[in-house]
Design an enzyme around this catalytic site. Sequence first.
Site, PDB file in Angstrom:
ATOM      1  N   GLU A   1      54.840 -20.441  39.610  1.00  0.00           N
ATOM      2  CA  GLU A   1      55.346 -20.705  40.963  1.00  0.00           C
ATOM      3  C   GLU A   1      55.684 -22.176  41.183  1.00  0.00           C
ATOM      4  O   GLU A   1      56.449 -22.525  42.088  1.00  0.00           O
ATOM      5  CB  GLU A   1      54.331 -20.227  42.020  1.00  0.00           C
TER       6      GLU A   1
ATOM      7  N   HIS B   1      50.918 -21.133  35.847  1.00  0.00           N
ATOM      8  CA  HIS B   1      51.386 -21.182  37.239  1.00  0.00           C
ATOM      9  C   HIS B   1      52.909 -21.336  37.313  1.00  0.00           C
ATOM     10  O   HIS B   1      53.427 -22.424  37.586  1.00  0.00           O
ATOM     11  CB  HIS B   1      50.699 -22.330  37.984  1.00  0.00           C
TER      12      HIS B   1
ATOM     13  N   CYS C   1      47.440 -16.350  37.270  1.00  0.00           N
ATOM     14  CA  CYS C   1      46.110 -16.969  37.163  1.00  0.00           C
ATOM     15  C   CYS C   1      45.008 -15.991  37.578  1.00  0.00           C
ATOM     16  O   CYS C   1      44.686 -15.089  36.826  1.00  0.00           O
ATOM     17  CB  CYS C   1      46.065 -18.271  37.946  1.00  0.00           C
TER      18      CYS C   1
END
Length: 259
Positions: free
Chosen positions: A223, A221, A113
Amino acid sequence: MARPVVGIIGNSYLMNDQYPTHAGGTMNSDAVSNVSDCLPLLIPADPRYVSVDELLEVCDGFLLTGGRPNVHPEEYGEPATEAHGEFDRARDAITLPLVRACAERGQPFFGICRGFQEVNVALGGTLYPEIRDLPGRQNHRMPPDGTLEEKFALRHVVKMTEGGVFHRLLGAAEVMTNTLHGQGIKTLGENVVIDGHAPDGTPEAIYVKDAPGFTLSVQWHPEWDAANDPVSRPLFQAFGRAVHAWAEGNEAARFQRTA
């Protein structure tokens, strides 16, 4: 044997509107520890406390995390406007030279990001302040309401370059992602290659051409739920392999450049 160290770039926050902190999302540490198999180390991204040279010595790789503040447009020669939002000049002062050093040395980094945007700016590129204001573009921002699961839900396809780095790594030319961002790439930095696009043409996956190490960065994202998501898991696993190879001094096992 100790695991190699991944420096996780932290963000500055005010806790309870008065107590200054450096913080990082737990999901970043979880992905680094449990999917990349590396030791997560939160970095206070502020030149008053750390230097790029110190970080390059202490850490084996770096996770360039997302964050609410944006890269200051002065870093790419443009004036700040209301559309550019909030800034963190201290983080800019650490991450931008860190990206340049890693790209030259072959030390692995993985951009997410804001981190994706930092890579482009560090190498001379520019950003649009607000993607949703461009003709034909979608609103890529995080929904203001809902649970974390709803906010990080898969939103749209990213189409990868046929036979490119991401296609080969992920085993698919199209993947679903949880892209959440306001800004996006306007002009490309030196040797930055766009390897994946959203349906509206917004760049979503990049790498640095001819860099000797792992330089993959994504606008979404990964993660979030990295251990279980079929797109996130191979990204963090490949990053982990590159970090382990760097720590071991194993040139042959490092993530090979593609062009």
